[in-house]
Design a protein around this motif. Structure first.
Motif, PDB file in Angstrom:
ATOM      1  N   ASP A 128     -84.696  62.011 -16.514  1.00 42.22           N
ATOM      2  CA  ASP A 128     -84.804  61.550 -17.901  1.00 42.22           C
ATOM      3  C   ASP A 128     -85.292  60.103 -17.896  1.00 42.22           C
ATOM      4  O   ASP A 128     -85.019  59.356 -16.967  1.00 42.22           O
ATOM      5  CB  ASP A 128     -83.426  61.634 -18.573  1.00 42.22           C
ATOM      6  CG  ASP A 128     -83.551  61.609 -20.092  1.00 42.22           C
ATOM      7  OD1 ASP A 128     -84.686  61.539 -20.600  1.00 42.22           O
ATOM      8  OD2 ASP A 128     -82.500  61.658 -20.771  1.00 42.22           O
ATOM      9  N   ALA A 129     -86.008  59.711 -18.942  1.00 42.48           N
ATOM     10  CA  ALA A 129     -86.420  58.315 -19.058  1.00 42.48           C
ATOM     11  C   ALA A 129     -85.187  57.462 -19.289  1.00 42.48           C
ATOM     12  O   ALA A 129     -84.274  57.881 -20.001  1.00 42.48           O
ATOM     13  CB  ALA A 129     -87.388  58.164 -20.222  1.00 42.48           C
ATOM     14  N   LYS A 179     -86.700  54.318 -23.274  1.00 42.55           N
ATOM     15  CA  LYS A 179     -86.618  54.985 -24.571  1.00 42.55           C
ATOM     16  C   LYS A 179     -86.551  53.968 -25.702  1.00 42.55           C
ATOM     17  O   LYS A 179     -87.178  54.141 -26.752  1.00 42.55           O
ATOM     18  CB  LYS A 179     -85.387  55.886 -24.619  1.00 42.55           C
ATOM     19  CG  LYS A 179     -85.520  57.126 -23.755  1.00 42.55           C
ATOM     20  CD  LYS A 179     -84.325  58.036 -23.970  1.00 42.55           C
ATOM     21  CE  LYS A 179     -84.464  59.296 -23.121  1.00 42.55           C
ATOM     22  NZ  LYS A 179     -83.366  60.224 -23.328  1.00 42.55           N
ATOM     23  N   MET A 180     -85.745  52.907 -25.497  1.00 43.44           N
ATOM     24  CA  MET A 180     -85.606  51.923 -26.563  1.00 43.44           C
ATOM     25  C   MET A 180     -86.920  51.173 -26.781  1.00 43.44           C
ATOM     26  O   MET A 180     -87.281  50.859 -27.910  1.00 43.44           O
ATOM     27  CB  MET A 180     -84.477  50.941 -26.227  1.00 43.44           C
ATOM     28  CG  MET A 180     -84.103  50.000 -27.360  1.00 43.44           C
ATOM     29  SD  MET A 180     -83.752  50.820 -28.928  1.00 43.44           S
ATOM     30  CE  MET A 180     -82.108  51.457 -28.619  1.00 43.44           C
ATOM     31  N   GLN A 181     -87.637  50.916 -25.695  1.00 41.15           N
ATOM     32  CA  GLN A 181     -88.951  50.288 -25.789  1.00 41.15           C
ATOM     33  C   GLN A 181     -89.854  51.124 -26.700  1.00 41.15           C
ATOM     34  O   GLN A 181     -90.471  50.597 -27.633  1.00 41.15           O
ATOM     35  CB  GLN A 181     -89.518  50.219 -24.361  1.00 41.15           C
ATOM     36  CG  GLN A 181     -90.458  49.118 -23.993  1.00 41.15           C
ATOM     37  CD  GLN A 181     -90.056  47.722 -24.373  1.00 41.15           C
ATOM     38  OE1 GLN A 181     -90.295  47.303 -25.497  1.00 41.15           O
ATOM     39  NE2 GLN A 181     -89.465  46.974 -23.446  1.00 41.15           N
ATOM     40  N   ALA A 182     -89.890  52.431 -26.444  1.00 46.77           N
ATOM     41  CA  ALA A 182     -90.745  53.320 -27.231  1.00 46.77           C
ATOM     42  C   ALA A 182     -90.259  53.401 -28.681  1.00 46.77           C
ATOM     43  O   ALA A 182     -91.058  53.348 -29.629  1.00 46.77           O
ATOM     44  CB  ALA A 182     -90.754  54.708 -26.601  1.00 46.77           C
ATOM     45  N   LEU A 183     -88.950  53.497 -28.834  1.00 45.29           N
ATOM     46  CA  LEU A 183     -88.381  53.638 -30.180  1.00 45.29           C
ATOM     47  C   LEU A 183     -88.642  52.380 -31.019  1.00 45.29           C
ATOM     48  O   LEU A 183     -89.020  52.458 -32.188  1.00 45.29           O
ATOM     49  CB  LEU A 183     -86.871  53.886 -30.042  1.00 45.29           C
ATOM     50  CG  LEU A 183     -86.158  54.662 -31.146  1.00 45.29           C
ATOM     51  CD1 LEU A 183     -86.841  55.995 -31.402  1.00 45.29           C
ATOM     52  CD2 LEU A 183     -84.704  54.903 -30.753  1.00 45.29           C
ATOM     53  N   THR A 184     -88.461  51.207 -30.410  1.00 45.66           N
ATOM     54  CA  THR A 184     -88.659  49.970 -31.169  1.00 45.66           C
ATOM     55  C   THR A 184     -90.142  49.737 -31.466  1.00 45.66           C
ATOM     56  O   THR A 184     -90.485  49.204 -32.519  1.00 45.66           O
ATOM     57  CB  THR A 184     -88.076  48.747 -30.425  1.00 45.66           C
ATOM     58  OG1 THR A 184     -88.479  48.793 -29.064  1.00 45.66           O
ATOM     59  CG2 THR A 184     -86.564  48.731 -30.495  1.00 45.66           C
ATOM     60  N   ASP A 206     -97.682  54.367 -20.282  1.00 49.06           N
ATOM     61  CA  ASP A 206     -97.211  53.244 -21.097  1.00 49.06           C
ATOM     62  C   ASP A 206     -95.687  53.058 -21.018  1.00 49.06           C
ATOM     63  O   ASP A 206     -95.134  52.161 -21.646  1.00 49.06           O
ATOM     64  CB  ASP A 206     -97.594  53.452 -22.568  1.00 49.06           C
ATOM     65  CG  ASP A 206     -99.096  53.470 -22.717  1.00 49.06           C
ATOM     66  OD1 ASP A 206     -99.780  52.749 -21.956  1.00 49.06           O
ATOM     67  OD2 ASP A 206     -99.610  54.216 -23.579  1.00 49.06           O
ATOM     68  N   THR A 207     -95.022  53.929 -20.275  1.00 46.28           N
ATOM     69  CA  THR A 207     -93.560  53.805 -20.199  1.00 46.28           C
ATOM     70  C   THR A 207     -93.122  53.158 -18.893  1.00 46.28           C
ATOM     71  O   THR A 207     -91.933  52.981 -18.660  1.00 46.28           O
ATOM     72  CB  THR A 207     -92.884  55.196 -20.277  1.00 46.28           C
ATOM     73  OG1 THR A 207     -93.220  55.933 -19.115  1.00 46.28           O
ATOM     74  CG2 THR A 207     -93.288  55.956 -21.516  1.00 46.28           C
ATOM     75  N   ILE A 208     -94.098  52.829 -18.043  1.00 46.78           N
ATOM     76  CA  ILE A 208     -93.720  52.343 -16.707  1.00 46.78           C
ATOM     77  C   ILE A 208     -93.111  50.949 -16.799  1.00 46.78           C
ATOM     78  O   ILE A 208     -93.686  50.038 -17.385  1.00 46.78           O
ATOM     79  CB  ILE A 208     -94.932  52.391 -15.762  1.00 46.78           C
ATOM     80  CG1 ILE A 208     -95.248  53.878 -15.506  1.00 46.78           C
ATOM     81  CG2 ILE A 208     -94.643  51.668 -14.448  1.00 46.78           C
ATOM     82  CD1 ILE A 208     -96.446  54.152 -14.701  1.00 46.78           C
ATOM     83  N   THR A 209     -91.924  50.832 -16.249  1.00 47.21           N
ATOM     84  CA  THR A 209     -91.196  49.569 -16.291  1.00 47.21           C
ATOM     85  C   THR A 209     -91.087  49.012 -14.871  1.00 47.21           C
ATOM     86  O   THR A 209     -91.322  49.713 -13.906  1.00 47.21           O
ATOM     87  CB  THR A 209     -89.771  49.793 -16.816  1.00 47.21           C
ATOM     88  OG1 THR A 209     -89.222  50.910 -16.124  1.00 47.21           O
ATOM     89  CG2 THR A 209     -89.762  50.058 -18.299  1.00 47.21           C
ATOM     90  N   LYS A 210     -90.676  47.757 -14.797  1.00 46.39           N
ATOM     91  CA  LYS A 210     -90.431  47.167 -13.469  1.00 46.39           C
ATOM     92  C   LYS A 210     -89.047  47.627 -12.998  1.00 46.39           C
ATOM     93  O   LYS A 210     -88.184  47.953 -13.783  1.00 46.39           O
ATOM     94  CB  LYS A 210     -90.439  45.652 -13.577  1.00 46.39           C
ATOM     95  CG  LYS A 210     -91.821  45.071 -13.767  1.00 46.39           C
ATOM     96  CD  LYS A 210     -91.835  43.593 -13.346  1.00 46.39           C
ATOM     97  CE  LYS A 210     -93.174  42.941 -13.623  1.00 46.39           C
ATOM     98  NZ  LYS A 210     -93.363  42.622 -15.065  1.00 46.39           N
TER      99      LYS A 210
END
Lengths: 316, 416
Positions: free
Chosen positions: B155-156, B161-166, B403-407
């Protein structure tokens, strides 16, 4: 603000009177037999499950009548055939018995109905908003719970203070030997009170089932708070139990509405805690977060400063 | 005395015989997957539906001939009562009964305890290593500070998820006052912190009118909380609540007729759709997920339809569970073994075309899966509905995997 106060009051009252339905039976049994009935909340759970079962087969309204009666019979049976025998071995044995009974009932419920919460719905007749205030609606079912519980309180009060049966019960609370001398069958009175207490718990379960959640942990969730109510209100005092129920219900509901932490209280006084202190979590926790603990804090304080409880006459 | 002992022995033997008889006859060469999640208490509805998902997937794999040329998978389920301590007991039981893979999802507090346990177990028992396949616990720490080689997440995470939601909320000018309510444990706190910081950055004009944490899976009546939200004047609520805590929150909101927009992680869970429909919040409840039942793709559409037939209408929730099983099977085939270290090596860095035809990627650095995310709203006018309400989920925004890739700060030790 006024809106929050009004609705918190309504929610608190409704939770409080539900607590009272349970606490009334518990406090009578407690003061009569000197034993905290640990299985009392389990009778509440049985009421909800039986109510659900009868709702599915016959309908909600018959369930509301039959489920408490069945639980009451079961309670009377438990007193007559188990507790009375255990009674000879003293209070500790009785206490352990009710403790074990609570586990047995929970396991039986799990075996019969499973662990997953049941789909116990509010009856269609009461599934509408009762009224609207500041465009917040209040569900009719909750109002119904409130009305039923208050009605039961009034009925109980009248029964205990205005009838012969009530007089005998009150007498056996304090002077069981004297009542027996006068020719009354005290063990039978015990059995009836235990049965009636269980029936009240069953009724509470049957009306709370659809509003709260009918699941095997519902007894364990409510049990501890009941003891708080009984001790807080004072032994054997119906009025005390009523007031304590309302106080606990209101306190818990209002605590959620308040966002004040110790930090907020002491900061204006110039006292503050160095930022990452050990007690930082407690210091910054709002009253809303501490809400679930408050009743137990009240219990502890009550036992320290007034061991008889609010309106009790005997020491716990 | 001797007689007594003799009697006891006879009794003991008889008892042993009975238990031996009572033991279910199991095929010895199955590959055991242990499912450890709440099957009682407030998380039970969600936990039990998870069992249905994995049982369905296991049956599918077995019907298609199993893995490694005919070996069957077997799902064994354990109830952890939502408690980390209980989880570790159950995990030990699972390992003792021969489970090679453990899957869990409900509760990041549980997952954090379990990932530690698995790492330690594998270090001490190199010949009995197991993998922890996480299908839903989304505390970012699991693939950052607390990451390890034996844990994989499908799961992300909560921050992604919050990044995408905001980012989506940024495009909605009607949002002015936001209320954050969550469960008082690691995940709820993570959501609260990230919601505040991310929204502040993207929409500094938004006012936070409330911030609430409540006991996890213990509240049975949310009316007091709803009254508070109502009084705060919030037009939108952000919540990471799941299972009973979401269903009952929405139910209390429905009872009070609270008209607000809801930005959620798990509104699709059991009971959520019914409550939303009851309040009539048409397309005002949003959910971020990797899939919902109106995402295009024939394979998942058919799977959902079959699943509903089997489980009396309850819908499919987790594309991530499907990804987990598909990728596990692929990794076992690649490794030609069920050895945990070898399967983990095959899973790392795996790129996989999933059941809706999109590519997902298991990043080697931290074992986090990256996948497309969908923000959907609940309302009428969709092909597939939920819980018989006539309403269903409709995509309002899609975030591409890239676009969801985080460090990540994860530094894991790999077995040499």
């Amino acid at each position: 603000m006024l809106e929050l106060v009004v609705f918190s009051t309504l929610n608190g009252l409704q939770y409080g009177v539900l607590l009272f339905l349970l606490a009334s039976g518990l406090t009578l049994i407690f003061s009569m037999m000197g034993v905290l009935n640990f299985a009392h909340a389990s009778f509440y759970m049985l009421g909800a499950y039986l109510g659900y079962q009868i709702t599915r087969t016959i309908g909600y309204w018959p369930g509301l009548l039959i489920a408490p009666l069945a639980v009451g019979l079961l309670g009377a049976g438990v007193e007559r055939f188990c507790l009375r025998l255990v009674h000879r071995h003293g209070h500790v044995a009785e206490l352990l018995f009710t403790f074990g009974l609570a586990f047995v009932i929970e396991e039986v419920v799990v075996v019969l109905w499973g662990r997953v919460p049941l789909d116990y719905r509010v009856p269609a007749l009461l599934d509408f908003p009762a009224f609207t205030l500041w465009d917040t609606t209040y569900p009719a079912y909750k109002l119904f719970m409130l009305v039923i519980s208050v009605a039961i309180f009034v009925a109980l009060l009248l029964l205990l203070t205005r009838t012969r049966v009530g007089l005998i019960i009150q007498a056996s609370l304090t002077h069981p030997n004297m009542v027996a001398m006068l020719g009354h069958n005290v063990p039978r009175i015990f059995m009836m009170v235990f049965g009636a207490g269980a029936a009240l718990a069953g009724l509470a379960g049957a009306i709370a089932g659809p509003a709260l959640v009918t699941q095997p942990s519902m007894a364990a969730l409510l049990g501890p708070i009941l003891f708080v109510v009984v001790v807080f209100g004072g032994l054997g005092s119906l009025a005390g139990a009523f007031i304590a129920s309302l106080i606990i219900g209101l306190v818990q509901t209002f605590a959620i509405a308040v966002n004040v932490s110790l930090n907020d209280v002491f900061l204006p006084l110039g006292i503050s805690l160095p930022a990452p202190a050990v007690l930082g979590d407690l210091w910054n926790a709002t009253l809303a977060q501490l809400g679930p603990v408050i009743p137990y804090l009240l219990l502890v304080l009550m036992l320290v400063f007034r061991p008889t409880g609010l309106m009790g006459t005997r020491e716990t | 005395m001797i007689r007594m002992i003799a009697r006891r022995t006879v009794f003991g033997v008889a008892l042993a015989g009975l238990t031996a008889l009572a033991m279910p006859v199991r095929a010895q060469d199955t590959i055991k997957i242990a499912y450890i999640d709440p099957l009682s208490g407030g998380g039970a509805t969600v936990g039990e539906h998870g069992v249905h998902h994995f049982q369905f997937l296991v049956d599918k794999v077995n019907a298609a001939g199993g893995v490694l040329g005919g070996k069957k998978l077997e799902l064994i389920t354990y109830d952890n009562k939502s408690s980390p301590q209980e989880t570790l007991l159950q995990a030990q039981k699972a390992i003792d009964s021969g489970a090679k893979f453990i899957t869990q999802g409900n509760g990041s507090n549980v997952a954090l305890a379990l990932t530690d346990f698995v790492a330690k177990h594998n270090e001490r028992n190199p010949d009995k290593q197991v993998l922890f396949l996480n299908y839903a616990a989304v505390d970012p720490a699991l693939t950052n500070a607390k990451c390890n080689y034996w844990h994989f997440r499908w799961d992300a995470d909560a921050d992604i998820k919050m990044q995408a939601l905001t980012s989506f909320m940024k495009t909605r000018p009607e949002i002015k006052k936001v209320y954050v309510i969550g469960q008082d444990y690691s995940f709820g706190q993570a959501v609260r912190v990230s919601a505040r910081s991310m929204l502040k950055e993207k929409r500094p004009d938004i006012e936070f009118v409330g911030d609430e944490l409540h006991p996890v899976l213990k509240v049975t009546d949310f009316s007091p909380y709803i009254a508070k939200i109502k009084a705060s004047g919030a037009d939108s609520v952000i919540t990471g609540n799941w299972a009973q805590d979401l269903a009952l929150l929405l139910k209390a909101a429905a009872d009070a007729g609270l008209q607000a927009n809801w930005y959620t992680y798990y509104a699709g869970g059991a009971g959520g759709p019914t409550s939303v429909r009851q309040t009539g919040l048409e397309h005002r409840v949003f959910q971020i997920s990797e899939w919902h039942s109106n995402v295009e793709g024939a394979e998942m559409q058919n799977l959902n339809a079959d699943f509903r037939k089997k489980y009396s209408g309850s819908g499919w929730w987790y594309l991530r569970a499907k990804n987990e099983m598909d990728m596990l099977v692929k990794a076992i085939e690649q490794a030609k073994s069920v050895d945990a270290a070898k399967v983990a090596a095959a899973l790392e860095d795996m790129r996989f075309k999933d059941a809706i035809g999109a590519e997902v990627w298991m990043r080697k650095d931290d074992h986090q899966l990256f996948q497309d995310l969908y923000i959907s709203s609940f309302g009428p006018g969709v092909a597939v509905d939920e819980e018989g309400t006539g309403w269903g989920w409709k995509t309002v925004a899609k975030v591409d995997a890239k676009d969801t890739i985080t460090k990540t700060v994860c530094k894991m030790d790999r077995p040499s």
